[in-house]
Design a protein around this motif. Sequence first.
Motif, short mmCIF file in Angstrom:
data_model
loop_
_atom_site.label_atom_id
_atom_site.label_comp_id
_atom_site.label_asym_id
_atom_site.label_seq_id
_atom_site.Cartn_x
_atom_site.Cartn_y
_atom_site.Cartn_z
N SER B 194 0.85 -1.19 0.00
CA SER B 194 0.00 0.00 0.00
C SER B 194 0.88 1.23 0.00
O SER B 194 0.66 2.18 -0.76
N LEU B 195 1.88 1.23 0.87
CA LEU B 195 2.76 2.38 0.94
C LEU B 195 3.59 2.50 -0.32
O LEU B 195 3.80 3.60 -0.83
N TYR B 196 4.04 1.36 -0.81
CA TYR B 196 4.84 1.39 -2.04
C TYR B 196 4.07 2.06 -3.16
O TYR B 196 4.57 2.96 -3.82
N PHE B 197 2.82 1.64 -3.35
CA PHE B 197 2.07 2.21 -4.45
C PHE B 197 1.68 3.66 -4.18
O PHE B 197 1.72 4.50 -5.09
N ALA B 198 1.32 3.96 -2.94
CA ALA B 198 0.96 5.35 -2.65
C ALA B 198 2.16 6.27 -2.88
O ALA B 198 2.05 7.31 -3.52
N MET B 199 3.32 5.85 -2.40
CA MET B 199 4.48 6.74 -2.49
C MET B 199 5.00 6.84 -3.91
O MET B 199 5.22 7.93 -4.44
N THR B 200 5.20 5.69 -4.56
CA THR B 200 5.73 5.78 -5.92
C THR B 200 4.66 6.34 -6.85
O THR B 200 4.98 7.04 -7.81
N GLY B 201 3.40 6.05 -6.55
CA GLY B 201 2.33 6.57 -7.40
C GLY B 201 2.29 8.09 -7.36
O GLY B 201 2.24 8.75 -8.39
N LEU B 202 2.33 8.64 -6.15
CA LEU B 202 2.30 10.10 -6.07
C LEU B 202 3.57 10.70 -6.66
O LEU B 202 3.54 11.77 -7.26
N HIS B 203 4.66 9.98 -6.48
CA HIS B 203 5.91 10.47 -7.09
C HIS B 203 5.76 10.48 -8.60
O HIS B 203 6.10 11.47 -9.26
#
Lengths: 327, 262, 557, 110
Positions: B194-203
């Motif tokens: 979840s964090l991986y996608f949220a962080m890289t997604g927003l990036h």
Amino acid sequence: MQSPLPIYPEQASNFAPHVDALLIFITGICLLFGAIITTAIVFCFFKYHRKEAGAVGIVTYEDPLVEVAWIVAPLILAMVMFAWGAIVYVDYRNAPRDTLDIYVVGKQWMWKAQQPNGLKEINELHVPVGRDIRLILASEDVIHDFFVPAFRVKMDVVPGHYNTMWFRPTKPGRYHFFCSQYCGTNHAVMGGWVTVMEPTDYAAWLSGVSGGEANPVAAGEKLFAEKSCVTCHLANGTGRAPSLNGLYGGQVLLADGSTVTADDAYIRESILQANAKIVARYQPLMPNYQGQLTEEQIFALIAYIKSLQSQPVPATGSGIAPVSEKK
Amino acid sequence: MRRGVLFNATFSEAKQEQGVHRTGELYGQFQTLDQQKESATFGMWIFLVTEVLFFGGMFLTYTINRHEYFTAFGIGSNTLDITLGTVNTIVLIMSSFTMAMAVWSAETGKKKLVPLFLILTLGLGCVFLGIKFVEYKQKFEHHLIPGRNFAITYRSSHPAPGDDPKEIALEKEEVEKAFASDPDANSHAQLYFSLYFAMTGLHALHMIVGAGLIVWLIKASLRGRFTPQYNTPVEIVGLYWHFVDIVWIYLFPLLYLIDRHR
Amino acid sequence: MNNTPPTPSYEPPRDHYLISAGGHIRSWLLTTDHKRIALLYLISVTVFFFIGGVFATMIRIHLLTPDGVLVTPETYNKLFTMHGVAMIFFFLIPSIPAVLGNFLIPMMIGAKDLAFPKINLLSWYIYLIGGSFVLYSFSTGGLDTGWTFYTPLSSIYSNSAVTPAVLGIFINGFSSILTGLNFIVTIHTMRAPGMTWFRLPLFVWSHYATSLVMILGTPVVAITLLLAGLERMFHLGFFNPAMGGDPILFQHLFWFYSHPAVYIMVLPAMGVVSEIIPTFARKPIFGYSFIAASSIAIAVIGFLVWAHHMFVTGESTYAALTFSFLSYLVAIPSAVKVFNWTATLYKGSISWDAPMLYALGFIGLFTIGGLTGLFLACLGLDIHIHDTYFVIAHFHYIMVGGAVMGYVGGLHYWWPKITGRLYPEALSHFAAIVLFLGFNLTFFPQFILGYLGMPRRYHSYPPEFQVLNVLSTAGASILALGYLLPMAYLSWSMRYGKVAGPNPWPATGLEWKTDSPPPTENFHVTPVVDWEPYDYRNRPDLGLAAGAPLAPAHSDD
Amino acid sequence: MPEHSEHVVSPKIYLSIFLALILGTGLTTWAAFRNFGPFNIVIALAIATAKATLVVLFFMHARYGERRTRLVIVCALFWLAIMLALTLSDYQTRQPRMSRLLSRAAHYAA
Ligand code: HEA
Ligand code: HEA
Ligand code: CUA
Ligand SMILES: [Cu+2]
């Protein structure tokens, strides 16, 4: 009886007088400041009311001394408020030893309490007067909050956490308790009554009403056999697992060299996620009971393990750290 | 003390002393071009402050959960493709470099070089996004998208034909080890993803916005708009682009390099 | 009865911002003039105030009897949630900054506009988009999580339209961020010659501090709500204990913004009061630099206290002690302001104009609200009053009694500047008094209710609490009248009010040196500032007496 | 340094910064595969911070920029630090040790 428009609720616990004293103290200070400011404003408002259209005020500039004075004076008073409040709070957050422990589970939208002998109540809580009571709070869904105005105590009931609160009822009677953290549709009716009884009445009540319900220690003992805990945890410490005698409240030496106190949370963890903390000199054999036990069954098991506190502790094969190994 | 003396030098007075000659359109609200440029750059910096705190909220969530569920985060991290991650880091750093060069070209009046470097930057940005896309696709195939079908064990139990059996065996062993100490590892690995996608997604979203801005700059630079006297847009988009790079500089070790040594 | 100088009869200026760009709807919707954008905000925040106000009215009617008279429990929960969301995120946070701040900051520092006029317009549109999302949520299923959106209730259990609401607030956050950014840059780079930092009006200082909070806090709540929204949409687990997330982390992140946000709401009102008091007492404000510094102090220390909303969640005892301690520190700069305002009145030449009544009302009610904050910050006491009506009373005293009073007072004070016309004198006094009395009747009983133990967010309550609830409801109806009156007569005065002239009070700020309403570029010539703020001496241009000699306290300085 | 944002940085410096960043990336990847115990994360963050600092100082010209820019950067870091430090201070001092690991149980019990 209370007057029709009381200012504060009944005082029925050890905390009530302290909290009310705090209230009076802070109100006093605030009234003082409020009075000074209001008087000054009202006085100036009339005294210096503009008499002619073109008039301007007389310039008065800041005097650093005055400014410092009215920074320091409130600061000192504020620190007194802080310190006094902190004393009461620290007392509240640290339960004394030897409390009467009652488990309370909140769920949308009811409260379930379990007395030490396993008696279960719903939206009711019976406690003896004069005893230190500790509530161990768990939630099955969202955050709730157990609030007894007459005791001046409340604590959030957070899913995934064990919160505790304690108090000593000082006056027999029936008092409202509320759910004080918004938890959905029927939050407002998620409340009930605390009944504070004389210890003898309480004892009678405990034995009198507890018809159908098994005593949690007994229930726990049954579970201990059913879930085959006994196969490994032999009382004399010769099994594959440490003896649980005398465990509760003691220090456990772990494989990584650290020690933990065997409190509710630790035992709970040991059961649900056995391998999170491994007892020194033992293999991580114990299965995880995660998902196989209900909250109430866990409470029962813990109650049973607690009851083993008074059992003789075997010299070897117990998880308890010898005194010399304690830090 | 007379306050007036100490603080009298205000912006507009101070600026008159500076000798840079600027050109460009002066917007109505400003008095001088200096003031206009200063406001734009300062505004971008302030915006970057908000971005720091925006990502900061996620980094905090990450920190606390990683601390709590280190094992699960470790196996989650180990499923990421470290080659792709490292390549992407280098690509992004390169794009930052070309962006810096674009700013330099504008400042020194190398009118031809400005669009060149901008196009390079854009290209590298797209490569980054492309690689990211490939990685996302892999995660999708390996059932590592948080949700009902999430299974951290999926890849090790359903190896694809091309997979290196040694690697699969290793992964299987690791996952099993993790489950032994954290029976909820699937949930917790899901938290990691979840964090991986949220962080890289927003990036990635920030990259896309940046790419859009660069396209706009390329158009203007092809018309020779940017000169030593007027280059604020290149400069502030550059600031933004470098910031996005910095976020990745942290994301890379935090997401890809957990518990790699085993 | 008001001793303002007899106003000469003015002609309104021939050309000003309201007409010079034409009156077409397009000329408004595409305007980049900060003054026009301020008016767009004025209209939209008023709409949200009404929406929030209707919800409040329904809440109060419902609570007339212990079992509730109006709505079902579900609906009640939606009412207070939507009341809180509309009032906080869409009314009070943008109110003073986006309306008065937008209008006045460029004028007060002698600039032609904000540094980024297009971004300013963009902020308004973002606000509208965010607002639409939230209204969509209100009208399709409503929202029943409480304005605090605590997880896992909001992210898992609630059946209401949480997702659009959360997205709406997320979007709206950027409106706030961009406004703050615009203000900060403008204040740094756009000041007129001679407008030094310590000649800035205190209104500008307080907006500077507010903007700091906006840019530093808002991104955090944006990401937090986004994460909660994602958790809801995609069944993720950041804050969901069932998946190992921590609901208390959500609270940390939420309050990291939402405590400082209360200073977004009150600092601008403090700025308004700092303008009104010297104008109507006709003397320089007492302790200018202390008031300016205290604004910054509030903005900074305000970031260090957030977990005082979490004293009974199970946060660690040490954290609770730290946060309680810091909460007491943040009270000090507020105290400095209150004392300095009061001291300004001393030996003033005080007129009883409506803005002054509002400003003094602000001081009184803010003081009560702020002082009750000290009760809440007290660890031992908060165990009892947390999440009771005591908290409700505390923040309504500050936000309604304080901030909204300040806002309404500011509207009165700058109304002549904004519209070129004066509001009706007698009615304005009447309204101010109605507001003050209605307000106290509504919210004072709630302090007692709270201490007696009535929890908040209750659609029904034990009968012993009824008397106080009825009092509160009675007060609310008076309060509603108190808001309707100014709305009515201010609108009326736009057309029929007396023409005001450039400086009706007269006041010393730069904004009063230009026409009312001002021209599009604010000033016909860029002003040069060569006087200290709030100085009424040697200002023959204001048409006042020369001014009395310096008080001795200052002569040695 | 003159208080001027127009300082032109030479491509040589940019190139060396670029190389330093690549080096940093290599270093951090290398370090991740060694076991430094609890220091793995410390090393990773230290390298990342060093890289970020280079970007800010040179690519973003903060080294040559105005004082005000530096103030802005310091503010951002300061507030970030407040958020992290105060929140973590709660987590570090929770007592008794929270059994967040056990979260699932409550869920199953329902
Ligand atoms: C504009 C809004 C605003 C403002 C300015 C404040 C200001 C303050 N608030 Fe308030 N507060 C809210 C809005 C606001 N609050 C809201 C909305 C909530 C509830 C949120 C929710 O749960 O829904 C809340 C809740 C809240 C809580 C949590 C209560 C709980 O849920 O248990 C606490 C606890 O510490 C608190 C404290 C304070 C303090 C110490 C101040 C201080 O800044 C006040 C300082 C002012 C003064 C002190 C008065 C002036 C001083 C003097 C006259 C001199 C005398 C002073 C001394 C002796 C020190 N507030
Ligand atoms: C800026 C913020 C703001 C403002 C201005 C107000 C204004 C008012 N609030 Fe609000 N309130 C909050 C912010 C605010 N509130 C928040 C954040 C909460 C917490 C929510 C939560 O728990 O999640 C809350 C909660 C709250 C509660 C507690 C609900 C509960 O916990 O169960 C109550 C109860 O009395 C209340 C009452 C009022 C009243 C009577 C007003 C009055 O001042 C309003 C007066 C204004 C009008 C009435 C509008 C103008 C007049 C009309 C439109 C008349 C025409 C209308 C009709 C004929 C219907 N509010
Ligand atoms: Cu349970 Cu509120
Ligand atoms: Cu607060």
